[in-house]
Design a protein around this motif. Sequence first.
Motif, PDB file in Angstrom:
ATOM      1  N   GLY A  68       0.822  -1.210   0.000  1.00 17.08           N
ATOM      2  CA  GLY A  68       0.000   0.000   0.000  1.00 17.08           C
ATOM      3  C   GLY A  68       0.853   1.256   0.000  1.00 17.08           C
ATOM      4  N   HIS A  69       2.103   1.123   0.482  1.00 20.13           N
ATOM      5  CA  HIS A  69       2.989   2.294   0.543  1.00 20.13           C
ATOM      6  C   HIS A  69       4.069   2.248  -0.530  1.00 20.13           C
ATOM      7  CE1 HIS A  69       0.776   3.719   3.935  1.00 20.13           C
ATOM      8  NE2 HIS A  69       0.796   2.472   4.380  1.00 20.13           N
ATOM      9  N   MET A  70       3.829   1.413  -1.548  1.00 20.64           N
ATOM     10  CA  MET A  70       4.642   1.441  -2.757  1.00 20.64           C
ATOM     11  C   MET A  70       4.262   2.748  -3.473  1.00 20.64           C
ATOM     12  SD  MET A  70       4.274  -1.671  -5.423  1.00 20.64           S
ATOM     13  CE  MET A  70       2.495  -1.622  -5.581  1.00 20.64           C
ATOM     14  N   GLY A 107       2.039   9.974  -2.828  1.00 18.12           N
ATOM     15  CA  GLY A 107       1.724   9.146  -3.990  1.00 18.12           C
ATOM     16  C   GLY A 107       1.786   7.653  -3.754  1.00 18.12           C
ATOM     17  N   CYS A 108       1.553   7.220  -2.491  1.00 19.23           N
ATOM     18  CA  CYS A 108       1.526   5.773  -2.214  1.00 19.23           C
ATOM     19  C   CYS A 108       0.327   5.144  -2.933  1.00 19.23           C
ATOM     20  CB  CYS A 108       1.381   5.530  -0.717  1.00 19.23           C
ATOM     21  SG  CYS A 108       2.816   6.052   0.229  1.00 19.23           S
ATOM     22  N   TRP A 109       0.489   3.863  -3.279  1.00 21.78           N
ATOM     23  CA  TRP A 109      -0.557   3.131  -4.010  1.00 21.78           C
ATOM     24  C   TRP A 109      -1.907   3.247  -3.315  1.00 21.78           C
ATOM     25  CZ3 TRP A 109      -1.432  -2.807  -3.915  1.00 21.78           C
ATOM     26  CH2 TRP A 109      -2.289  -3.182  -4.962  1.00 21.78           C
ATOM     27  N   PRO A 134      -0.485  13.480  -0.486  1.00 21.30           N
ATOM     28  CA  PRO A 134       0.209  13.008   0.715  1.00 21.30           C
ATOM     29  C   PRO A 134      -0.493  11.814   1.355  1.00 21.30           C
ATOM     30  CG  PRO A 134      -0.732  15.212   1.068  1.00 21.30           C
ATOM     31  CD  PRO A 134      -1.014  14.840  -0.351  1.00 21.30           C
ATOM     32  N   CYS A 135       0.310  10.943   1.971  1.00 22.29           N
ATOM     33  CA  CYS A 135      -0.196   9.728   2.610  1.00 22.29           C
ATOM     34  C   CYS A 135       0.033   9.872   4.126  1.00 22.29           C
ATOM     35  CB  CYS A 135       0.588   8.536   2.053  1.00 22.29           C
ATOM     36  SG  CYS A 135       0.115   6.952   2.750  1.00 22.29           S
ATOM     37  N   PRO A 136      -0.823   9.259   4.951  1.00 29.31           N
ATOM     38  CA  PRO A 136      -0.598   9.311   6.403  1.00 29.31           C
ATOM     39  C   PRO A 136       0.783   8.790   6.818  1.00 29.31           C
ATOM     40  CG  PRO A 136      -2.766   8.414   5.937  1.00 29.31           C
ATOM     41  CD  PRO A 136      -2.073   8.561   4.608  1.00 29.31           C
ATOM     42  N   CYS A 137       1.450   7.985   5.961  1.00 34.40           N
ATOM     43  CA  CYS A 137       2.769   7.457   6.318  1.00 34.40           C
ATOM     44  C   CYS A 137       3.851   8.530   6.205  1.00 34.40           C
ATOM     45  CB  CYS A 137       3.132   6.266   5.431  1.00 34.40           C
ATOM     46  SG  CYS A 137       3.650   6.719   3.765  1.00 34.40           S
ATOM     47  N   GLY A 138       3.504   9.699   5.662  1.00 34.42           N
ATOM     48  CA  GLY A 138       4.483  10.776   5.554  1.00 34.42           C
ATOM     49  C   GLY A 138       5.059  10.944   4.152  1.00 34.42           C
TER      50      GLY A 138
HETATM   51 ZN   LIG Z   1       2.083   5.762   2.419  1.00 31.24          ZN
END
Ligand SMILES: [Zn+2]
Length: 318
Positions: A162-164, A179-181, A172-176
Motif C-alpha cells: 500500500g505504501h509502494m 503518492g503511495c498506491w 500526501p499519505c498518512p505514512c508521511g
Molecule cells: Zn504511504
Amino acid sequence: MLWPVITIGLDVGGTKVLGVAVDSTAPATVLAEERVPTPEGGAGLVDTLLEVATAVSTAAGPAARVGVGVPGLVDTSGRLHMGPHLRKVHELPLAELLAQRCGLPVVVDNDANCHALAEWAGGAASGADEALVVTLGTGIGAGIIAGGRLVRGANGFAGEPGHMVVDPNGPPCPCGKRGCWERFASGSGLARLAREAAEADRLDAAVDLAGGDVDEVRGEHVTAAARAGDPESHAVLDEFAGWIALGLANLVNILDPAVVVIGGGLVDAADLLLPLVRAQLAERVMAGDRRPPVLLVPAALGERAGAIGAAVLALTDP
Ligand SMILES: [Zn+2]
C-alpha cells in the motif's frame, strides 16, 4: 499438526476486538466467538485481549496457543511499534505481556498478514503455496504467501505494498510520503476520484444518489450508479480499476503468485470491479499475452478473516 488443538485468534480493530476459537484441523470453522469494543491504551488493550481469550476458551474448551492480529507495525518478537488506528497505543510488547497474563504461547502480527493466512488456510487462496492477498479498505493491507509460508521479512515488516509509491508527486499519505498506491487504489482513493469527477460535472447520477451534494459522493454511490447502467460512473470505476491493476501488475511481476485475492470493503463491488481490473492487469503485467492469466478472486471469509488468520498464525508459527 496431527491432532486437533484449540487455538484462539484475536483481531484488534480500531473500534472492536473480535476473538474466535478454532480447531486446528479446520481453522475456518469457528467454534466460539466474542466481540467487545477496543479500549484506549496499551494496558487496557492487554486486559481486553485476556478477557476475550478467556471468554472463547471457556466456550470452546482449553486452548493451546493464542494469535493476535493488530493494525500497525509489528516486529517478529510481537512488539507493536505503532498502530495509527489504536488510541494511545505505541511501543507495546504485546506478545510478551499477553503471554505473561494468559500463560500460553502468544504470537502477534499485522492484521493484513493474518487476513492473508486465513484465506490461505481455508478461504480463496486455499492450497496455493504462492499467493497474494490484498485488502482494499480505507487504506491497503496485504499479505504475501511464498513457498507455503507467510513472508514476514527480516524485521517482520514485509508485505506493505500500500505504501509502494506509484506517483512521487501524488497526494500526501498518512505514512508521511507522497503518492503511495493506497492513496489511489483504496476506498478513499475511489472517493477522491469520484469527488474530482463530480466537481467536473462528470458524475451526475452518483451525485443524485448522494442527495445532490458533491461533497457527499462516496464509492458506494459510484458503484450503485454504475450497477444501474450509468456510463459516467462506470468510467470512474474503470479509472479506479486501472490504479488497482497498476499496483497489482508491479506485485505480480515480482512475486508471480498462483492467485491474487482481493478483500476488504470493496469486495461488495467485486462483480463490477474485478472484471475491469482483470482486463487492465493483463495489459500491464510483463508479457501478459504470453503467460497464463493472473487468477484474481474475491476474498471468501468475510469479517472473521482477521481473527481466523490470527489463530492460523499461532498454529503455523514455529
Ligand atoms: Zn504511504
